[in-house]
Design an enzyme around this catalytic site. Structure first.
Site, PDB file in Angstrom:
ATOM      1  N   HIS A  34       2.121  -5.940   2.898  1.00  0.00           N
ATOM      2  CA  HIS A  34       2.689  -4.447   2.533  1.00  0.00           C
ATOM      3  C   HIS A  34       3.206  -4.369   3.962  1.00  0.00           C
ATOM      4  CE1 HIS A  34      -0.572  -3.896   5.652  1.00  0.00           C
ATOM      5  NE2 HIS A  34      -1.348  -4.449   4.975  1.00  0.00           N
ATOM      6  N   GLY A  36       3.121  -2.878   6.575  1.00  0.00           N
ATOM      7  CA  GLY A  36       2.319  -3.148   7.752  1.00  0.00           C
ATOM      8  C   GLY A  36       2.712  -4.705   8.337  1.00  0.00           C
ATOM      9  N   HIS A  37       2.639  -5.652   7.330  1.00  0.00           N
ATOM     10  CA  HIS A  37       2.885  -6.931   7.566  1.00  0.00           C
ATOM     11  C   HIS A  37       4.239  -7.076   8.080  1.00  0.00           C
ATOM     12  CE1 HIS A  37      -0.865  -7.665   4.795  1.00  0.00           C
ATOM     13  NE2 HIS A  37      -1.186  -8.232   5.845  1.00  0.00           N
ATOM     14  N   VAL A 176       0.525   0.756  11.168  1.00  0.00           N
ATOM     15  CA  VAL A 176       1.436   1.133   9.839  1.00  0.00           C
ATOM     16  C   VAL A 176       0.713   1.934   8.962  1.00  0.00           C
ATOM     17  CG1 VAL A 176       3.506   0.939   8.457  1.00  0.00           C
ATOM     18  CG2 VAL A 176       3.200  -0.601  10.354  1.00  0.00           C
TER      19      VAL A 176
END
Ligand code: PAF
Length: 279
Positions: A34, A36-37, A176
């Site tokens: 997602h 964040g990654h 995030v």
């Protein structure tokens, strides 16, 4: 973008990059990527000239009653996101490539893994430290980036790198969040629409704690009680809400050193974690 399935090919690829003078940056993941990654990939790309994302749902960090079998997977989509983000290689070994049938060597951190998720998920951090040591030995990174969402994991891995002299620069990147505040997590797909709405009580509680802290509140019990009450009022089952020292993860009565307010709570069957750095 290369897709690499074996440790040996990963090592050869990384060594070739290094011979070309490229620093190697790594984002270890369990896939189902997602935003964040992808934010971690962006940080790696500022720090290194070659970027590896590992995608490996690590069986040894799941307890027997946990979600290993149903952990979400979408390798095609993960690869597309990595390609779009400019990743040079995805390292995606099969479990048998990582763990021989008679596998018997473990990396165990013994101080920071006691409380919080360490207490609730026996064996979890042994699996995490062992697999990250193995992933580092495969990809030979100069830099690795981990998300603050798994704050205890990040602290434990920093300690492992220091204690075992891995020549890896460790970066912890900010959490995030979705537009409404929910911390991004691969596990968010488990939530029903109603659970997802109720799960916002976690980030809302952390927001209230941040505001109270900014206004001078320092009492750990009061800060935690308010976060817990908000989650319980929303129908969540609190696993823990605790404030601990960021250096030692020892409990603190008052927030007068860099600390972390860490939360784990169940909505339905789904266990979510989130946290806030204080001070
Ligand atoms: O944070 C994760 O996704 C995992 O714990 C990690 C660090 C990739 C180890 O399997």
């Amino acid at each position: 973008m290369k897709i690499i399935r074996t440790v040996e090919e990963m090592q050869r690829t990384s060594q070739a990059w290094k011979r070309e003078g490229r620093r190697v940056g790594m984002v270890p993941t369990m896939g189902y990527l997602h935003a964040g990654h992808i934010s971690l990939v962006r940080i790696v790309k500022r720090e290194a000239e070659a970027c590896v994302v590992s995608i490996f749902v690590n069986p040894t960090q799941f307890g027997p009653a946990e979600d290993l079998a149903r952990y979400p997977r979408d390798f095609e989509r993960d690869c597309r996101l990595c390609r779009e983000a400019g990743v040079d290689a995805v390292f995606a070994p099969e479990p048998a490539e990582m763990y021989a049938p008679d596998y018997s060597t473990w990396v165990v951190e013994e101080a920071l893994t006691g409380p919080l998720c360490g207490e609730r998920r026996p064996g979890h951090f042994r699996g995490v430290t062992s697999v990250v040591a193995k992933l580092f030995n495969a990809a030979l990174p100069d830099v690795a980036v981990f998300g603050q969402k798994d704050a205890q994991q990040a602290l434990v891995l920093q300690r492992m790198v220091r204690d075992l002299n891995f020549p890896v620069k460790m970066i912890i990147a900010p959490i995030v969040r979705e537009a409404d505040g929910l911390a991004m997590s691969s596990r968010n797909v488990y939530l029903s629409p109603d659970e997802r709405l109720r799960a916002l009580s976690i980030s809302q509680g952390l927001d209230r704690a941040a505001a109270a802290f900014a206004g001078g509140a320092r009492d750990t019990a009061a800060l935690c009680a308010d976060v817990r009450a908000g989650i319980e009022a929303a129908g969540g089952r609190v696993d823990y809400v605790e404030i601990r020292s960021r250096g030692t993860l020892a409990a603190v009565a008052a927030v007068d050193e860099p600390s972390v307010l860490a939360v784990a709570a169940f909505f339905g069957k789904t266990r979510l974690i989130d946290n806030l750095f204080l001070g």
